[in-house]
Design a protein around this motif. Sequence first.
Motif, PDB file in Angstrom:
ATOM      1  N   ARG A  41      40.376  46.877  42.134  1.00 22.09           N
ATOM      2  CA  ARG A  41      40.202  46.315  40.786  1.00 22.09           C
ATOM      3  C   ARG A  41      41.355  45.414  40.357  1.00 22.09           C
ATOM      4  NH1 ARG A  41      38.711  50.623  36.428  1.00 22.09           N
ATOM      5  NH2 ARG A  41      38.337  48.714  35.268  1.00 22.09           N
ATOM      6  N   ASN A  43      41.407  42.284  39.882  1.00 23.65           N
ATOM      7  CA  ASN A  43      40.984  41.293  38.883  1.00 23.65           C
ATOM      8  C   ASN A  43      40.703  41.915  37.513  1.00 23.65           C
ATOM      9  OD1 ASN A  43      41.157  38.999  40.613  1.00 23.65           O
ATOM     10  ND2 ASN A  43      39.297  39.668  41.624  1.00 23.65           N
ATOM     11  N   ASP A  44      40.622  43.249  37.488  1.00 28.96           N
ATOM     12  CA  ASP A  44      40.505  43.965  36.198  1.00 28.96           C
ATOM     13  C   ASP A  44      41.893  44.388  35.693  1.00 28.96           C
ATOM     14  OD1 ASP A  44      37.743  43.804  36.409  1.00 28.96           O
ATOM     15  OD2 ASP A  44      37.587  45.723  37.460  1.00 28.96           O
ATOM     16  N   ASN A  45      42.929  43.993  36.451  1.00 23.98           N
ATOM     17  CA  ASN A  45      44.315  44.331  36.083  1.00 23.98           C
ATOM     18  C   ASN A  45      44.552  45.837  35.986  1.00 23.98           C
ATOM     19  OD1 ASN A  45      44.941  41.568  35.954  1.00 23.98           O
ATOM     20  ND2 ASN A  45      44.165  41.459  33.867  1.00 23.98           N
ATOM     21  N   SER A  84      50.726  42.310  36.712  1.00 25.69           N
ATOM     22  CA  SER A  84      49.507  42.029  35.942  1.00 25.69           C
ATOM     23  C   SER A  84      48.725  43.288  35.558  1.00 25.69           C
ATOM     24  CB  SER A  84      48.598  41.080  36.726  1.00 25.69           C
ATOM     25  OG  SER A  84      48.176  41.705  37.930  1.00 25.69           O
ATOM     26  N   ASN A 156      47.965  32.747  40.170  1.00 23.80           N
ATOM     27  CA  ASN A 156      47.224  34.006  40.384  1.00 23.80           C
ATOM     28  C   ASN A 156      45.978  33.785  41.251  1.00 23.80           C
ATOM     29  OD1 ASN A 156      48.756  36.001  39.257  1.00 23.80           O
ATOM     30  ND2 ASN A 156      47.852  35.820  37.237  1.00 23.80           N
ATOM     31  N   ARG A 161      42.830  38.938  45.356  1.00 26.50           N
ATOM     32  CA  ARG A 161      42.060  38.531  44.162  1.00 26.50           C
ATOM     33  C   ARG A 161      40.824  37.725  44.561  1.00 26.50           C
ATOM     34  NH1 ARG A 161      44.883  39.490  39.489  1.00 26.50           N
ATOM     35  NH2 ARG A 161      47.140  39.582  39.745  1.00 26.50           N
ATOM     36  N   GLN A 164      38.176  39.850  46.526  1.00 26.99           N
ATOM     37  CA  GLN A 164      37.365  40.748  45.691  1.00 26.99           C
ATOM     38  C   GLN A 164      36.363  39.978  44.829  1.00 26.99           C
ATOM     39  OE1 GLN A 164      39.773  43.671  43.531  1.00 26.99           O
ATOM     40  NE2 GLN A 164      41.019  43.997  45.347  1.00 26.99           N
ATOM     41  N   GLN A 165      36.737  38.761  44.462  1.00 27.67           N
ATOM     42  CA  GLN A 165      35.877  37.983  43.577  1.00 27.67           C
ATOM     43  C   GLN A 165      34.749  37.243  44.315  1.00 27.67           C
ATOM     44  OE1 GLN A 165      38.228  35.659  40.891  1.00 27.67           O
ATOM     45  NE2 GLN A 165      36.487  34.792  39.831  1.00 27.67           N
ATOM     46  N   HIS A 183      37.438  26.831  42.702  1.00 24.72           N
ATOM     47  CA  HIS A 183      38.357  27.592  41.846  1.00 24.72           C
ATOM     48  C   HIS A 183      39.810  27.135  42.056  1.00 24.72           C
ATOM     49  CE1 HIS A 183      40.003  30.959  39.623  1.00 24.72           C
ATOM     50  NE2 HIS A 183      40.687  31.354  40.677  1.00 24.72           N
TER      51      HIS A 183
END
Length: 304
Positions: A41, A43-45, A84, A156, A161, A164-165, A183
């Motif tokens: 997670r 990207n969910d910090n 982060s 970032n 990251r 996972q995205q 991106h």
Amino acid sequence: MRIAVIDLGTNTFHLLIAEAEGKQFEILYKTNVPVKLGEGRINDNIIIPAAFERGLNCLHNFSNTISEFQVDQVRATATSAVRSAENGKEFVQAVKERTGITIETITGNEEAELIYQGVKLSGAITDLSLIMDIGGGSVEFILCDTEKLIWKKSYNIGAARLMQQYFKSDPIADDEKNAILFHIQHQLADLFDICEKYRPQVLIGSAGAFETFAELIIRKHNLKTDINTVKTFEFNFDDYIATTGKLLNTTHQERLEMPGIIPLRVDMIVIAALITNYVLGRCKINRLKLSTYDLKMGVLASLL
């Protein structure tokens, strides 16, 4: 004086112990552990409970090693994953309570500065150069020449990251590659502007994924180079392009079977190849070097 440097990366925790006298040093001990603090997670910090516990256990072991070596000074730096994460401060506090290690969470700018100091120490900077450090959480770029640091920035867009995205297919699908490139094209607009102005001649990859690229080429040609002992390695550019082209078209299983790729990097190396190739193309650079000295060597240099 005996110094210990701990680098808490998003994927890997590193421990380096050196005997220092004046500006000279000798490395006594070096290890790294694939803690995967950014797993699940990032990207969910959030540092998920399993990763939180792995981090604590690893640093507990590091603390024991530091005691065995009777170290005089310890500097521990945490980067993107801790920086982060909403529970990053909680992790730092838990480490202090369980191991006695004080962690300093550094900014992206400080991280870029320390990477520059480490690469400089390796002797890799012989021309106007762009240094690139691909972490799990962030990627740092430093524009420099033999005299000075000209420009630096942390983004970032780390491999964990992006993975996972976007990275869901096996092998990575064209629409996933395009989504990643779209991106990073927006994220890195100011990098491309500065490179247009200065026109760096060489890209210097700081350790990590670049060591894997080098290892694949060394094994392919049975070269005598040992990545664990050299400070720098200059790539044959055509070899590099062929190697990364192959990585981008392989399955997870095929990469797993390639000698030279550590398990942690089996999937992230695809993201690293994609970003690096894009940056080389956009900045019109066709010389590539590896510096095996990175952030932790920069921290050591700052303590000497």
